[in-house]
Each structure stands twice: as structure tokens, then as C-alpha cells.
Design an enzyme around this catalytic site. Structure first.
Site, short mmCIF file in Angstrom:
data_model
loop_
_atom_site.label_atom_id
_atom_site.label_comp_id
_atom_site.label_asym_id
_atom_site.label_seq_id
_atom_site.Cartn_x
_atom_site.Cartn_y
_atom_site.Cartn_z
N SER A 173 -9.90 102.07 44.43
CA SER A 173 -10.55 102.96 43.38
C SER A 173 -10.73 102.29 41.84
O SER A 173 -9.41 101.88 41.60
CB SER A 173 -10.45 104.26 43.48
OG SER A 173 -11.05 105.05 42.38
N TYR A 201 -4.74 111.21 42.71
CA TYR A 201 -5.40 110.43 43.37
C TYR A 201 -5.43 109.06 42.61
O TYR A 201 -5.05 107.89 43.42
CB TYR A 201 -7.08 110.88 43.05
CG TYR A 201 -7.92 109.69 43.86
CD1 TYR A 201 -8.19 109.72 45.31
CD2 TYR A 201 -8.85 108.94 42.90
CE1 TYR A 201 -9.16 108.72 45.89
CE2 TYR A 201 -9.90 108.40 43.52
CZ TYR A 201 -9.96 108.06 45.10
OH TYR A 201 -10.78 107.25 45.62
#
Length: 269
Positions: free
Chosen positions: A129, A142
Site C-alpha cells: 500500500s 495498517y
């Protein structure tokens, strides 16, 4: 020879888009799902796999290798989102996030690598990501899980090149998928010191996902990587401003970049 592709998290979102695109291009695609029986529509076969369960990983890989004799491409796509203040996210949810986003992909790679070494050829694509390149407020767990997978990929690339196996990262930005519905949200707690900041940030995150790009863009990027004999260490797929944010992090002093993020998320300090 038709290449065999193994995609974790292939029943929805980015994984499903990648699988459908590659299937249409003539690849033999196998996706995975924790509950394949509950998936009503899939144009490629799904095998049961939970990345948090090593026995399930071993069985899924064995099933595909027995059917096809090989796995040419692993796309480590399965992952889970998590939001909340570092101080307030329950430890059990932190562990689940790292089990899914870091230890799970590692276990899948370990399960597939013996076959790829025997073939003397293979490609592993880890879906990370853009968030993995920076510590984002209320997405710290995250960001750090995806950042960890980035570094694991860098190390693994060097270790397996001699066996003919290529490894790369693909870091997507925001895409219109169901990740927001599936992520763990620490609740916005009344009277929490983080209540106002977290609520604003959470609304902004959900808005970004809802207005995100078409997941087919990721599928097209993955296809181009597969066609590349020697993939780069990493690829970034996302909106121009998201890519520009990575450039800014490289050139700006740490505090200046931090201030940009705080202003973006409307955090005072």
C-alpha cells in the site's frame, strides 16, 4: 505453456479484478477465499485458504500444485484494514492485523517457494500500500504492517534470485473496493481525547476509498509486471497526488512532511 496464477484474497475487490483480468488474458487462475462456498459468482476457481492458518495455506498450495503441476505466479493480495488511535486499538486486533498482512503473506511465500525453486522459475507479487511508506494518523498499524511486507520483499528478492524467482512489491493507493466495510474500526469513543480528530480522519478515509480509482487499473499494472522479465523492486499504482506524496516525503524535512499530513487530516498540534 499456460501460466498458473495463485491469488490470495481473490473473491472480491482488487484480487477479484486481477483474477478476472488475467483469466481473460488466458492465464490459469486460482483465487482463494476463507469461505469459497459463500462466493456466488467467480469466473475462476476458488480454493479455501485463511492466511492466518498455516495448515490451510499448505492444503491450498498442495491442491493447486496437484492439479496443475506448478505455480508460476503468486499474488499475495489478501489483507485487512485497521483504523484507530495507537493508544486505543485492542491488542487482539493489532495481532490479527499483523497476522493477516505480514505473517500470512510470509507463510504463503514459504509454502510456494519450494515449487518455484524446483521449477527454477517463478514470480511473487506482494500487494502492499502507498500507506506503507508513511506513518498515517489513525492508520499506524495498517501503515506499519504494509511497510513490514515491503521490507520483507526487498530481502526476499535478493535471497531467491539465484533460483530464478523474481519478487516485487505493488503499492496501490485508494481504489473503490469493499475494504472500508471489511476493515476493523476502533470505535469512536465518547469523551475520548481522540474523539474529534479520529472521527474526522475516519470520515476522510472512507471518502477516499469510496471515490477511489477503478481496481482494473491494478489488474492492468499486475499484467504489465508479469510481462516484464526483470521486475523492479516496487511499483506504485494510484492517483497522481498519491504518488506525489511519496515524492514529497523523499525531498522534505521530516517535520515539514509531518505538518503536511497533519494539515491534510485537520489535526492540530
Amino acid at each position: 505453456m499456460t501460466k498458473v496464477v495463485f491469488i490470495t484474497g481473490g473473491s472480491s475487490g482488487i484480487g477479484k479484478s486481477i483474477g478476472e483480468f488475467l483469466h481473460a488474458k488466458g492465464f490459469k487462475v486460482y483465487g482463494t477465499s476463507r469461505n469459497p462456498a459463500g462466493v456466488t459468482m467467480s469466473i475462476f476457481p476458488l480454493v479455501q485458504l485463511d492466511v492466518r492458518d498455516e495448515a490451510s495455506i499448505a492444503e491450498a498450495v498442495r491442491t493447486v500444485v496437484e492439479k496443475e503441476g506448478r505455480i508460476d505466479i503468486l499474488i499475495n493480495n489478501a489483507g485487512v484494514g485497521i483504523t484507530g488511535a495507537i493508544e486505543e486499538v485492542p491488542t487482539a486486533e493489532i495481532l490479527n492485523n499483523f497476522q493477516t498482512n505480514v505473517f500470512g503473506p510470509i507463510a504463503v511465500m514459504k509454502a510456494v517457494l519450494p515449487t518455484m525453486r524446483q521449477q527454477k522459475k517463478g514470480l511473487i507479487i506482494n500487494v502492499t500500500s502507498i500507506a506503507g511508506y508513511m506513518g498515517l494518523p489513525f492508520r499506524g498499524y495498517y501503515s506499519s504492517s504494509k511497510g513490514a511486507l515491503e521490507l520483507i520483499t526487498e530481502s526476499l528478492r535478493m535471497e531467491v534470485k539465484t533460483f530464478g524467482v523474481e519478487v516485487t512489491n505493488v503499492a496501490p493507493g485508494d481504489f473503490a473496493t469493499n475494504i472500508a466495510a471489511g476493515r476493523y474500526h476502533a470505535p469512536v469513543v465518547d469523551c475520548s481525547p481522540y474523539e474529534e480528530m479520529y472521527k474526522m480522519s475516519l470520515d476522510m478515509m472512507n471518502e477516499h476509498v469510496n471515490s477511489g480509482g477503478d481496481p482494473r487499473e491494478m489488474a492492468e499494472a499486475i499484467f504489465k509486471i508479469i510481462q516484464t522479465p526483470k521486475p523492479k523492486v516496487r511499483y506504485v499504482v494510484g492517483a497522481p497526488m498519491q504518488k506525489f506524496s511519496l515524492f514529497l516525503k523523499k525531498i522534505l524535512p521530516g517535520k515539514a512532511y509531518e505538518r503536511l499530513l497533519m494539515n491534510h487530516y485537520k489535526i492540530k498540534g
